[in-house]
Write a protein that holds these residues in place. Structure first.
Motif, PDB file in Angstrom:
ATOM      1  N   LYS A 222       4.175 -16.429  -8.415  1.00 19.41           N
ATOM      2  CA  LYS A 222       5.175 -16.722  -7.329  1.00 19.41           C
ATOM      3  C   LYS A 222       5.984 -15.043  -7.027  1.00 19.41           C
ATOM      4  O   LYS A 222       6.856 -15.190  -8.170  1.00 19.41           O
ATOM      5  N   GLY A 223       6.304 -14.764  -6.618  1.00 23.25           N
ATOM      6  CA  GLY A 223       6.990 -13.942  -6.226  1.00 23.25           C
ATOM      7  C   GLY A 223       7.257 -12.485  -6.491  1.00 23.25           C
ATOM      8  O   GLY A 223       7.660 -11.174  -6.311  1.00 23.25           O
ATOM      9  N   ILE A 224       5.404 -12.506  -7.663  1.00 25.26           N
ATOM     10  CA  ILE A 224       5.605 -10.691  -8.026  1.00 25.26           C
ATOM     11  C   ILE A 224       4.318 -10.479  -6.892  1.00 25.26           C
ATOM     12  O   ILE A 224       3.661 -11.189  -6.029  1.00 25.26           O
ATOM     13  N   SER A 225       4.173  -9.054  -6.512  1.00 25.29           N
ATOM     14  CA  SER A 225       3.418  -8.243  -5.530  1.00 25.29           C
ATOM     15  C   SER A 225       1.776  -8.692  -5.846  1.00 25.29           C
ATOM     16  O   SER A 225       1.348  -8.810  -6.936  1.00 25.29           O
TER      17      SER A 225
ATOM     18  N   ALA B 290      13.466 -10.935   2.821  1.00 26.24           N
ATOM     19  CA  ALA B 290      13.399  -9.669   1.322  1.00 26.24           C
ATOM     20  C   ALA B 290      12.441 -10.938   0.394  1.00 26.24           C
ATOM     21  O   ALA B 290      12.397 -11.308  -0.671  1.00 26.24           O
ATOM     22  N   SER B 291      10.716 -11.134   1.193  1.00 25.67           N
ATOM     23  CA  SER B 291       9.795 -10.731   0.193  1.00 25.67           C
ATOM     24  C   SER B 291       8.853 -10.135  -0.468  1.00 25.67           C
ATOM     25  O   SER B 291       8.336  -8.609   0.569  1.00 25.67           O
ATOM     26  N   ALA B 292       8.000 -10.463  -0.895  1.00 27.16           N
ATOM     27  CA  ALA B 292       7.171  -9.504  -1.796  1.00 27.16           C
ATOM     28  C   ALA B 292       5.516  -9.225  -1.101  1.00 27.16           C
ATOM     29  O   ALA B 292       4.752  -8.823  -1.375  1.00 27.16           O
ATOM     30  N   SER B 293       5.568  -9.863   0.772  1.00 26.93           N
ATOM     31  CA  SER B 293       4.121 -10.263   1.030  1.00 26.93           C
ATOM     32  C   SER B 293       3.824  -9.345   2.041  1.00 26.93           C
ATOM     33  O   SER B 293       4.890  -9.487   2.748  1.00 26.93           O
ATOM     34  N   LYS B 294       2.857  -8.458   2.079  1.00 26.70           N
ATOM     35  CA  LYS B 294       2.745  -8.262   3.320  1.00 26.70           C
ATOM     36  C   LYS B 294       2.467  -8.555   3.717  1.00 26.70           C
ATOM     37  O   LYS B 294       2.324  -8.040   5.625  1.00 26.70           O
ATOM     38  N   ASN B 295       2.302  -9.895   4.003  1.00 27.08           N
ATOM     39  CA  ASN B 295       1.700 -10.653   5.949  1.00 27.08           C
ATOM     40  C   ASN B 295       2.983 -10.730   6.347  1.00 27.08           C
ATOM     41  O   ASN B 295       2.809 -12.075   5.992  1.00 27.08           O
ATOM     42  N   ALA B 296       4.000 -10.326   5.672  1.00 20.33           N
ATOM     43  CA  ALA B 296       5.518 -11.666   5.993  1.00 20.33           C
ATOM     44  C   ALA B 296       5.321 -11.979   7.579  1.00 20.33           C
ATOM     45  O   ALA B 296       6.348 -12.630   8.551  1.00 20.33           O
TER      46      ALA B 296
HETATM   47  P1  B16 Z   1       0.846 -10.462  -0.559  1.00 21.35           P
HETATM   48  P2  B16 Z   1       7.790 -13.826  -1.692  1.00 21.35           P
HETATM   49  C1  B16 Z   1       4.862 -12.862  -3.137  1.00 21.35           C
HETATM   50  O1  B16 Z   1       5.705 -13.926  -1.633  1.00 21.35           O
HETATM   51  C2  B16 Z   1       4.131 -14.466  -3.404  1.00 21.35           C
HETATM   52  O2  B16 Z   1       5.123 -14.938  -3.779  1.00 21.35           O
HETATM   53  C3  B16 Z   1       3.456 -13.740  -3.969  1.00 21.35           C
HETATM   54  O3  B16 Z   1       2.235 -15.229  -5.113  1.00 21.35           O
HETATM   55  C4  B16 Z   1       2.168 -12.987  -3.806  1.00 21.35           C
HETATM   56  O4  B16 Z   1       1.997 -12.383  -4.343  1.00 21.35           O
HETATM   57  C5  B16 Z   1       3.014 -12.415  -2.898  1.00 21.35           C
HETATM   58  O5  B16 Z   1       4.564 -12.439  -1.491  1.00 21.35           O
HETATM   59  C6  B16 Z   1       2.707 -10.836  -1.806  1.00 21.35           C
HETATM   60  O6  B16 Z   1       2.055 -11.253  -0.940  1.00 21.35           O
HETATM   61  O7  B16 Z   1      -0.643 -10.761  -1.296  1.00 21.35           O
HETATM   62  O8  B16 Z   1       0.900 -11.099   0.713  1.00 21.35           O
HETATM   63  O9  B16 Z   1       0.870  -8.914   0.173  1.00 21.35           O
HETATM   64  O10 B16 Z   1       8.135 -15.125  -2.758  1.00 21.35           O
HETATM   65  O11 B16 Z   1       7.939 -12.956  -1.822  1.00 21.35           O
HETATM   66  O12 B16 Z   1       7.879 -14.473  -0.139  1.00 21.35           O
END
Ligand code: B16
Ligand code: MG
Length: 216
Positions: A44-47, A114-120
């Motif tokens: 969780k929260g990890i790239s 502020a999310s690690a997700s490139k799909n945000a």
């Molecule tokens: P993506 P957050 C994180 O979201 C997820 O918690 C983490 O499990 C995921 O690997 C990361 O985004 C990257 O996501 O593969 O979609 O780029 O908690 O930072 O919102």
């Protein structure tokens, strides 16, 4: 007086961890690594690439793949993950999120992601709330992931405020650590594991009083 709100995505705005889990579990099955729900907590929260590295290390396979092969594995996982995201609707917002964003808008308090997700951006679009964010940090521009404070500092910049003028919302310990490392007020959103160092914790945003938060 606080002037802006900065949100993590997965675990705060919506629960995409369950889709990450399915996609990583299935990839793990293909390469012979068992990814169970307990281990998924560590992702969780990890790239994306850091998650793959942790999975490979978990299975003792950290030296079995070249960088190109790892990039292909991460891309495969993401294709599956994005397929799963297609079913997202506004009903997948976590309790109180829509009301909180609407209230912030009424009060003129800007919000950023502020999310690690490139799909945000895609996820926020599916949830019907993308327009409620004045800024979304592009994680591809970051030098370091959480717990480094870089992503939260950039989010405050997008809102034209100082980090100490913002309230940050996070469900992961790495995120709380990043928020506190730039002197931002940290709200921890609990989903089981305790969060250390948060200024305030809640289980869902419905528990929060916005006027009191803005006075912090
Ligand atoms: P993506 P957050 C994180 O979201 C997820 O918690 C983490 O499990 C995921 O690997 C990361 O985004 C990257 O996501 O593969 O979609 O780029 O908690 O930072 O919102
Ligand atoms: Mg999160």
């Amino acid at each position: 007086m606080k002037k802006g709100f900065i949100f993590d995505l997965d675990g705060v705005i919506t629960d995409t961890a369950k889709y990450h889990f399915i996609a990583w579990r299935d990839l793990g099955t293909e390469i012979g690594v068992d990814v169970d729900l307990k281990f998924n907590e560590q992702l969780k929260g990890i790239s994306r690439m850091d998650s793959l590295d942790r999975i490979l290390a978990h299975g003792g396979k950290e030296n079995d793949f070249t960088l190109d092969q790892k990039e292909a594995l991460a891309a495969k996982k993401n294709t599956h993950y994005v397929e799963l995201l297609q079913s997202l609707t506004p009903a997948d917002l976590l309790p109180g999120v829509k009301e909180f964003l609407d209230q912030a808008s009424t009060k003129g308090v800007p919000c950023a992601i502020a999310s690690a997700s490139k799909n945000a951006p895609f996820i926020l679009e599916k949830l019907g709330v993308k327009d409620q964010f004045a800024g979304i940090v592009d994680p591809a521009t970051l030098h370091k992931g959480k717990p480094d404070p870089e992503i939260f500092i950039k989010a405050a910049e997008l809102l034209n405020i100082q980090p100490e003028e913002a309230v940050g919302f996070e469900d992961a310990q790495a995120g709380i650590d990043g928020i506190k490392a730039c002197n931002m007020y940290a709200v921890g959103v609990l989903s089981g594991e305790p969060l250390h160092g948060a200024d305030l914790t809640c289980h869902e945003l419905t528990e929060l009083n916005m006027d009191e938060l803005l006075q912090k």
